[in-house]
Motif scaffolding. Structure first.
Motif, PDB file in Angstrom:
ATOM      1  N   LEU A 123       3.116 -24.536  21.936  1.00  0.00           N
ATOM      2  CA  LEU A 123       3.348 -24.474  20.491  1.00  0.00           C
ATOM      3  C   LEU A 123       3.757 -23.106  19.970  1.00  0.00           C
ATOM      4  CD1 LEU A 123       0.370 -26.694  19.311  1.00  0.00           C
ATOM      5  CD2 LEU A 123       2.759 -27.353  19.609  1.00  0.00           C
ATOM      6  N   ALA A 124       3.467 -22.074  20.717  1.00  0.00           N
ATOM      7  CA  ALA A 124       3.765 -20.710  20.259  1.00  0.00           C
ATOM      8  C   ALA A 124       5.258 -20.417  20.353  1.00  0.00           C
ATOM      9  CB  ALA A 124       2.994 -19.706  21.117  1.00  0.00           C
ATOM     10  N   PRO A 125       5.733 -19.496  19.523  1.00  0.00           N
ATOM     11  CA  PRO A 125       7.111 -19.032  19.698  1.00  0.00           C
ATOM     12  C   PRO A 125       7.269 -18.460  21.117  1.00  0.00           C
ATOM     13  CG  PRO A 125       6.200 -18.241  17.624  1.00  0.00           C
ATOM     14  CD  PRO A 125       5.067 -18.856  18.386  1.00  0.00           C
ATOM     15  N   LYS A 126       8.447 -18.603  21.676  1.00  0.00           N
ATOM     16  CA  LYS A 126       8.690 -18.167  23.060  1.00  0.00           C
ATOM     17  C   LYS A 126       8.323 -16.708  23.279  1.00  0.00           C
ATOM     18  CE  LYS A 126      12.061 -21.615  24.076  1.00  0.00           C
ATOM     19  NZ  LYS A 126      13.351 -22.089  24.202  1.00  0.00           N
ATOM     20  N   ARG A 127       8.570 -15.886  22.293  1.00  0.00           N
ATOM     21  CA  ARG A 127       8.245 -14.458  22.401  1.00  0.00           C
ATOM     22  C   ARG A 127       6.752 -14.253  22.620  1.00  0.00           C
ATOM     23  NH1 ARG A 127       6.096 -11.095  18.862  1.00  0.00           N
ATOM     24  NH2 ARG A 127       6.273 -12.480  17.092  1.00  0.00           N
ATOM     25  N   LEU A 128       5.918 -15.014  21.917  1.00  0.00           N
ATOM     26  CA  LEU A 128       4.468 -14.891  22.072  1.00  0.00           C
ATOM     27  C   LEU A 128       3.989 -15.560  23.363  1.00  0.00           C
ATOM     28  CD1 LEU A 128       3.259 -15.497  18.411  1.00  0.00           C
ATOM     29  CD2 LEU A 128       3.492 -13.329  19.634  1.00  0.00           C
ATOM     30  N   ALA A 129       4.537 -16.707  23.677  1.00  0.00           N
ATOM     31  CA  ALA A 129       4.145 -17.399  24.907  1.00  0.00           C
ATOM     32  C   ALA A 129       4.431 -16.531  26.129  1.00  0.00           C
ATOM     33  CB  ALA A 129       4.856 -18.741  25.012  1.00  0.00           C
TER      34      ALA A 129
END
Length: 140
Positions: A123-129
């Motif tokens: 669910l997180a934005p790719k940058r955070l994941a």
């Protein structure tokens, strides 16, 4: 006196470091129980259901007495395997990537950590994941 949706403090004490250790995640009260979110998306929700009050949850988890449930997201291919393994996992009907588990004294908290990290990453934005340290497959 506790309310039907109250979650045992010991369960919250186990979930908080897992969930709040993920980038930009936060905790808030849910409609019942407690949830953890990334931005506006819920990646973990814990509640205690009473079959007389939270009928849909109790039916999905196949519980006939109050029980603590953890709901999260999982890739469809992993859901099939977890549900096939049986208790404590169950598949609610309200979303293709939603999975639930009954939290009990024998809960494997290492597994919970892996499952909630995966839920967050879905669910997180790719940058955070990309910032999350996830266990990968063993080397060949």
């Amino acid at each position: 006196m506790t309310e039907p949706a109250d979650v045992p403090p010991a369960v919250l004490d186990r979930l908080r470091p897992i969930c709040l250790g993920l980038p930009e995640s936060y905790e808030e009260p849910a409609w019942v129980g407690t949830r953890w979110r990334i931005r506006r998306r819920t990646f973990a929700h814990v509640l205690t259901v009473d079959p007389d009050h939270q009928v849909a949850h109790a039916r999905a988890a196949d519980v006939d007495r109050p029980a603590c449930l953890l709901i999260f997201r999982s890739p469809p291919d992993e859901i099939a395997g977890l549900v096939a393994s049986g208790h404590p996992f169950y598949k609610p009907e309200w979303g293709p990537t939603v999975l639930g588990m009954v939290v009990a004294d024998d809960t494997d908290w290492d597994e919970v950590g892996e499952l909630l990290t995966e839920s967050y990453c879905l669910l997180a934005p790719k940058r955070l994941a990309a910032l999350v340290d996830r266990p990968g497959p063993p080397p060949d």
